[in-house]
Design an enzyme around this catalytic site. Structure first.
Site, PDB file in Angstrom:
ATOM      1  N   GLY A 278       0.857  -1.180   0.000  1.00 13.51           N
ATOM      2  CA  GLY A 278       0.000   0.000   0.000  1.00 13.51           C
ATOM      3  C   GLY A 278       0.891   1.227   0.000  1.00 13.51           C
ATOM      4  N   ARG A 279       1.456   1.504   1.170  1.00 15.00           N
ATOM      5  CA  ARG A 279       2.288   2.685   1.367  1.00 15.00           C
ATOM      6  C   ARG A 279       3.426   2.794   0.339  1.00 15.00           C
ATOM      7  NH1 ARG A 279       2.921   4.906   6.488  1.00 15.00           N
ATOM      8  NH2 ARG A 279       2.200   2.919   7.308  1.00 15.00           N
ATOM      9  N   ARG A 315      -1.623  11.314  10.438  1.00 14.98           N
ATOM     10  CA  ARG A 315      -0.454  10.534  10.852  1.00 14.98           C
ATOM     11  C   ARG A 315       0.412  11.213  11.915  1.00 14.98           C
ATOM     12  NH1 ARG A 315       3.232   9.152   8.080  1.00 14.98           N
ATOM     13  NH2 ARG A 315       3.454   7.055   8.872  1.00 14.98           N
ATOM     14  N   CYS A 345      -9.212  22.353  17.152  1.00  9.24           N
ATOM     15  CA  CYS A 345      -9.093  22.667  18.573  1.00  9.24           C
ATOM     16  C   CYS A 345      -8.563  21.498  19.385  1.00  9.24           C
ATOM     17  CB  CYS A 345     -10.447  23.128  19.096  1.00  9.24           C
ATOM     18  SG  CYS A 345     -11.021  24.556  18.188  1.00  9.24           S
ATOM     19  N   TYR A 373      -2.267   6.737   3.478  1.00  9.08           N
ATOM     20  CA  TYR A 373      -2.834   6.960   4.809  1.00  9.08           C
ATOM     21  C   TYR A 373      -2.970   8.460   5.101  1.00  9.08           C
ATOM     22  CZ  TYR A 373      -1.678   2.065   4.842  1.00  9.08           C
ATOM     23  OH  TYR A 373      -1.577   0.748   4.487  1.00  9.08           O
TER      24      TYR A 373
HETATM   25  C1  LIG Z   1      -2.661  -2.294   5.640  1.00 14.30           C
HETATM   26  C2  LIG Z   1      -2.438  -3.623   5.055  1.00 14.30           C
HETATM   27  C3  LIG Z   1      -1.569  -3.781   3.977  1.00 14.30           C
HETATM   28  C4  LIG Z   1      -0.756  -2.659   3.386  1.00 14.30           C
HETATM   29  O1  LIG Z   1       0.276  -2.262   4.238  1.00 14.30           O
HETATM   30  P1  LIG Z   1       1.355  -1.202   3.711  1.00 14.30           P
HETATM   31  O2  LIG Z   1       2.231  -0.996   4.879  1.00 14.30           O
HETATM   32  O3  LIG Z   1       0.607   0.015   3.317  1.00 14.30           O
HETATM   33  O4  LIG Z   1       2.063  -1.827   2.558  1.00 14.30           O
HETATM   34  C5  LIG Z   1      -1.456  -5.044   3.416  1.00 14.30           C
HETATM   35  N1  LIG Z   1      -2.156  -6.100   3.897  1.00 14.30           N
HETATM   36  C6  LIG Z   1      -2.989  -5.982   4.955  1.00 14.30           C
HETATM   37  C7  LIG Z   1      -3.717  -7.160   5.441  1.00 14.30           C
HETATM   38  C8  LIG Z   1      -3.158  -4.742   5.560  1.00 14.30           C
HETATM   39  O5  LIG Z   1      -3.974  -4.632   6.612  1.00 14.30           O
END
Ligand SMILES: *Cc1c(COP(=O)(O)O)cnc(C)c1O
Length: 418
Positions: A278-279, A315, A345, A373
């Site tokens: 993801g990230r 974050r 606030c 995120y």
């Molecule tokens: C959040 C998540 C990801 C992605 O994680 P990243 O650190 O953004 O790569 C992959 N698999 C599961 C099951 C997740 O909960």
């Protein structure tokens, strides 16, 4: 300092690809999330190149950033998806993503979500408890379907990341203890409408070392050998997401070395490898553009009060996460030590502490590494409409999400009539 190849200064003004952030702020307002199509595409290709054989599937973790335009671009590149809710499945389908390349993770899948995913014929349910397995079996039976399943095992490995995003330790809520998994895989007779097709883990997020991935991989591969010796036809191994990105000066393994390390844990076994990044795909392909509303000097501190806040980018408040903050136009003057804070606030509402900047009211700032995120964790706290999102492609800027209006915010609220 990080290099952002798609976000660079030209004559002291910060650009996204070929468009100045000044221009974007003028046209779309602030706060505004700005993504680079080129950055996203390049990183996706870097993952693809790292797999030297064809036996893999990249399942983008939708929760990192679920904008339909981003999902659509990834779908067009051939990506699969990792979802954690029925809502995310709907997004994948709306964006033109392929449900047959979609895996469903999460500890709390509800009956309706399971029905929706079975009806869409997703690739795999990553099941995290025995209770979930029973419910899924029951629902699949009622729908006259066979549910494809991986057990998400908890390998009890320390991901050495922030405790809130560590998920592979035995005290975490995630997964099935790895010692119990074999027994469950062998109870196929109880689960008439389940087909065990894979084995899965995800040990955490923002990992900066390869070692925890390797430890987890080795534990899963050893379980995989035992399952195969029982003639269970396991077709894929899903090693989750979690590869970190550089927010400041972290030393990070390259995507190539990460994939290489995962493949090595497999040894000579032939099966499909899934990952759920993801990230690492979207994090450094986006930034949050914000305008300074006020400069406020108190006897103790210098504050830059900007128009983005913790509701836009959570974050820093939630994990004390560090994001680099750059001036959009560099100016001459005295450097001051600023606390970059939002209008919300809460004292916890900050984007960065102790940033050395030359700054005046009305100046634009770019909060870097905000692609993952960021928008997906945003809220309407303080009745703040959520930011606009734009995607830059060369010299073109596409609005991919309009700024929310107050009317949209209150549209589903109802005043008592008596
Ligand atoms: C959040 C998540 C990801 C992605 O994680 P990243 O650190 O953004 O790569 C992959 N698999 C599961 C099951 C997740 O909960």
């Amino acid at each position: 300092m990080i290099d952002f190849p798609q976000f660079e200064y030209q004559h002291d003004t910060l650009y996204a690809e070929s468009v100045s952030l000044e221009t974007i702020a003028k046209k779309f307002g602030t706060p505004c999330y700005v993504y680079s199509r080129n950055a996203l595409t390049s990183i996706y290709y870097e993952f693809e190149r790292a797999f030297s054989s064809d036996d893999y599937l990249i399942c983008y973790a939708v929760k990192a950033n679920s904008n339909l335009a981003i999902l659509n671009l990834l779908a067009r590149l051939g990506s699969g998806f990792d979802i954690v809710s029925g809502g995310e499945l709907q997004r994948v389908i709306k964006a033109g993503g392929d449900p047959h390349k979609t895996v469903f993770s999460g500890v709390g899948k509800l009956a309706d979500e399971m029905r929706m995913a079975l009806a869409a014929d997703i690739l795999c349910f990553n099941v995290e408890s025995i209770g979930e397995l029973h419910l899924l079996n029951q629902i699949a039976a009622a729908m006259n379907k066979i549910a494809p399943v991986s057990l998400r095992v908890n390998p009890d490995v320390d991901a050495k990341t922030h405790p809130y995003i560590s998920t592979g330790l035995k005290e975490n809520k995630f997964g099935i203890p790895i010692e119990e998994a074999e027994q469950i895989y062998l109870s196929t007779d109880i689960f008439s409408h389940i087909k065990f097709v894979g084995l899965d883990c995800h040990i955490g997020s923002q990992l900066t070392e390869l070692d925890p991935f390797v430890q987890a991989g080795e534990k899963l591969v050893s379980l995989l050998h035992r399952l195969r010796s029982h003639n269970l036809p396991i077709e894929h191994l899903d090693l989750g997401g979690g590869l970190g990105i550089r927010y400041t000066n972290e030393a990070l393994p390259s995507i190539h070395d990460y994939i290489e390390a995962l493949r090595k844990t497999l040894g000579p076994i032939k099966l499909k490898l899934l990952i759920e990044p993801g990230r690492s795909l979207i994090g450094n392909a986006g930034l949050l553009l914000t305008r300074t509303a006020y400069i406020k000097h108190t006897p103790d501190r210098h504050f830059a009060i900007v128009d983005a806040a913790m509701n836009d980018l959570m974050r820093p408040s939630l994990y004390k996460a560090y994001h680099q903050i750059l001036p959009v136009s560099k100016r001459e003057g005295t450097v001051c030590n600023y606390q970059i804070v939002g209008p919300v606030c809460e004292t916890g509402d900050f984007l960065g502490h102790d940033r050395k900047l030359v700054l005046e009211a009305d100046d634009l700032l770019a909060v870097m590494s905000a692609g993952a995120y960021g928008m997906s964790m945003s809220s309407n706290y303080n009745t703040r409409p959520r930011a606009a999102e734009v995607m830059v492609d060369g010299d073109t800027v596409h609005l991919i999400r309009a700024r929310e209006t107050i009317d949209q915010l209150t549209a589903s609220e109802v005043i008592l009539q008596t």
